[in-house]
Write a protein that holds these residues in place. Structure first.
Motif, short mmCIF file in Angstrom:
data_model
loop_
_atom_site.label_atom_id
_atom_site.label_comp_id
_atom_site.label_asym_id
_atom_site.label_seq_id
_atom_site.Cartn_x
_atom_site.Cartn_y
_atom_site.Cartn_z
N THR A 368 0.82 -1.21 0.00
CA THR A 368 0.00 0.00 0.00
C THR A 368 0.86 1.26 0.00
O THR A 368 0.62 2.20 -0.77
N ILE A 369 1.86 1.27 0.85
CA ILE A 369 2.73 2.45 0.96
C ILE A 369 3.49 2.68 -0.35
O ILE A 369 3.57 3.81 -0.85
N ARG A 373 3.34 5.84 -2.98
CA ARG A 373 4.53 6.60 -3.38
C ARG A 373 4.62 6.68 -4.91
O ARG A 373 4.96 7.73 -5.46
N TYR A 374 4.27 5.59 -5.59
CA TYR A 374 4.31 5.62 -7.06
C TYR A 374 3.25 6.60 -7.58
O TYR A 374 3.51 7.36 -8.52
N ALA A 375 2.05 6.56 -6.99
CA ALA A 375 0.97 7.45 -7.43
C ALA A 375 1.34 8.91 -7.24
O ALA A 375 0.96 9.78 -8.04
N ILE A 376 2.10 9.20 -6.19
CA ILE A 376 2.48 10.58 -5.88
C ILE A 376 3.66 11.04 -6.72
O ILE A 376 3.67 12.14 -7.28
N SER A 377 4.69 10.17 -6.84
CA SER A 377 5.95 10.61 -7.45
C SER A 377 6.27 9.95 -8.78
O SER A 377 7.15 10.42 -9.51
N GLY A 378 5.58 8.83 -9.11
CA GLY A 378 5.90 8.11 -10.34
C GLY A 378 7.24 7.41 -10.28
O GLY A 378 7.83 7.08 -11.32
N LYS A 450 -5.79 3.61 -2.91
CA LYS A 450 -6.47 3.90 -1.63
C LYS A 450 -7.37 2.74 -1.20
O LYS A 450 -7.65 2.57 0.00
N TYR A 451 -7.82 1.95 -2.18
CA TYR A 451 -8.65 0.79 -1.85
C TYR A 451 -7.90 -0.22 -1.00
O TYR A 451 -8.50 -0.96 -0.22
#
Length: 529
Positions: A368-369, A373-378, A450-451
């Protein structure tokens, strides 16, 4: 039984003293018995094949084009309709298993699955594909309800727990074949890119239809139907090279008879309400239903049916890469599950479940973490960490939930409740699967990573439940384990009666020389007539 209670093993000294020394593969009868058990174990392969195949088909352009690029609710329906078919057969399966024996429902289920596989392969529209998958699920319920029961009721005593644990572990053998088949077939430019994996789904069922006619019936079912002589011959043929006076055979035979007789004293007729009628049965069903839901609601449903969606959220969109990772993951899962299942009598069920739940909680939180991080920073490092977390999470899941949920369920149920109790277990799994297969793609589309937070909270709850309620059952006979939830007095009574009937006392027993294998093969033929 309160959580954390580890049951003492009453009477296992005698049965352990009766076990044949030497390796099983030096005994031709045990080789033959284990070959029959392998035929039963592959029932699970069909189920594993289906999940992995549907995962792989979703990556194939040929399949998506053939069925109008299904997504959201339609994609969920294409996946969950097999489970709906399984639910439709659920009320009927235990009556077939208890009334007709363990073999006939497997034959019937395999035949229905072959019909469904043919229809699925020949499908030219969504409606035909849905109908075929419903048929596969309907047949699978009959076979899957009876097969693990026959495994645990036929197996040699010292091999019962590891062999029954292998039943669910072989889910991955089907998953491996499906994953690598779709990895190779996606290069086929025609519709055979998805029809070929569909054809291969029917192979285990074809083997069972050809060979199940010759498989031995459960000695416990035979005794329950008053066919004691045939049950004794079956036990003697496979467990003592035909010697029906062997102390082990006599102990097993009499223990089964006494356990069934005691169960009949409790209830002359068995209904569904009996599953919850006594404190012991309520304790059993609390654990069984919980394990059924835990086995599907631990986050594994995301990878089992929607791995490509998970990869999409971390930027891995190549069909070849997705199928390659899926194929490697299934091989990894298979070996971890088999290894853990072989340790169930050494380490214990409770210890394995606790370790499994702790690992799943830690590594799913890690997934999840890293997804966040990927969703935020790619970050590509975060994406690679998600893949590592998936492998570590599944390694933890495979420690207990793959090998033990079926074996633990069937061993804690007494004979007269075993088929119905196992049906409730399968029904609970089907309910949880419908949620997974229908709701997960919708939730992933709407929430993305987030799921995963929902499953993090649920995994913490699972760990608490296991710590409080799961009971240790290692190193017991099947009848002793089943009686464990009804109190130590019933365990002791069954053991004492069986030992007295078999003329065994004090654990000081000697082996009766086994008869020569030649000339005793006709015994099992008489049973099949």
């Amino acid at each position: 039984m309160a959580g954390g209670i580890v049951a003492t093993s009453a009477g296992t000294g005698e049965i352990n003293a009766l076990i044949h020394s030497g390796s099983w593969y030096s005994n031709s009868r045990l080789i033959k018995l284990n070959a029959w058990i392998l035929l039963l174990l592959i029932t699970s392969s069909t189920n594993g094949y289906d999940g992995s195949m549907m995962n792989g088909l979703q990556t194939l352009t040929q399949w998506k084009n053939a069925f109008n690029n299904p997504s959201g609710g339609m994609l969920g329906l294409l996946n969950c309709i097999q489970t709906v078919g399984a639910l439709a057969a659920t009320p009927l399966a235990p009556y077939a298993t208890d009334g007709l024996g363990r073999r006939i429902p497997i034959l019937f289920g395999a035949t229905v699955m072959i019909v469904g596989t043919i229809a699925q392969t020949l499908s030219h529209n969504v409606g035909a594909f849905i109908g075929a998958r419903f048929c596969i699920g309907f047949g699978l319920t009959f076979a899957a309800n009876a097969a693990p029961l026959l495994v645990t009721e036929l197996a040699y005593p010292s091999q019962r727990a590891p062999l029954t644990s292998m039943y669910n572990s072989l889910w991955y053998s089907g998953a491996i074949i499906a994953a690598w088949t779709t990895y190779g077939s996606f290069r086929i430019p025609s519709s055979w890119a998805w029809r070929l994996p569909s054809v291969l789904q029917g192979v285990p069922s074809v083997l069972q239809v050809c060979l199940m006619w010759f498989c031995p019936e459960s000695p416990r079912w035979l005794i329950n139907k008053g066919r004691d002589a045939q049950a004794l011959k079956t036990l003697a043929y496979y467990h003592a090279r035909g010697n029906d006076q062997d102390p082990l055979v006599q102990f097993e035979y009499n223990e089964i008879k006494e356990a069934i007789a005691l169960d009949r004293q409790v209830a002359s007729s068995v209904g569904w309400t009996d599953l919850f009628a006594t404190p012991g049965n309520r304790k059993r069903m609390r654990i069984i239903i919980a394990l059924a839901f835990f086995s599907q609601w631990s986050g594994n449903g995301l990878v089992s049916y929607y791995l490509n969606r998970v990869f999409d959220t971390i930027g891995i969109t190549s069909v070849s890469t997705q199928n390659l990772i899926n194929g490697i993951l299934q091989i990894y899962n298979f070996f971890v599950a088999i290894f853990a299942g072989l340790l169930c009598d050494k380490i214990g069920r409770r210890t394995l479940f606790i370790a499994s739940n702790i690992g799943m909680l830690v590594f799913f939180c890690m997934q999840t973490i890293c997804s966040a991080r990927y969703a935020i920073s790619g970050s590509h490092a975060a994406a690679n960490s998600v893949i590592a977390a998936i492998f570590l999470y599944y390694g933890s899941y495979d420690i207990a939930y793959t090998p033990l949920i079926v074996s633990y369920t069937v061993e804690i149920l007494p004979y007269h409740l075993r088929a119905k109790g196992f049906t409730v277990f399968n029904f609970a799994i089907s309910l949880s699967l419908i949620f997974n297969q229908y709701a997960n793609p919708i939730a992933l589309d709407a929430l993305g990573w987030k799921y995963y937070l929902v499953y993090c909270v649920w995994l913490a709850f699972e760990l608490g439940f296991i710590l409080l309620f799961l009971v240790e059952t290692k190193n017991r006979t099947l009848e002793e384990t089943a009686a464990l939830f009804d109190g130590d007095d019933k365990v002791a009574e069954i053991h004492a009666r069986a030992a007295a009937d078999a003329h065994i006392g004090g654990g000081k027993v000697g082996r009766t020389p086994s008869v020569d294998e030649k000339g005793s093969d006709d015994m099992i033929e008489q049973q099949r007539q």
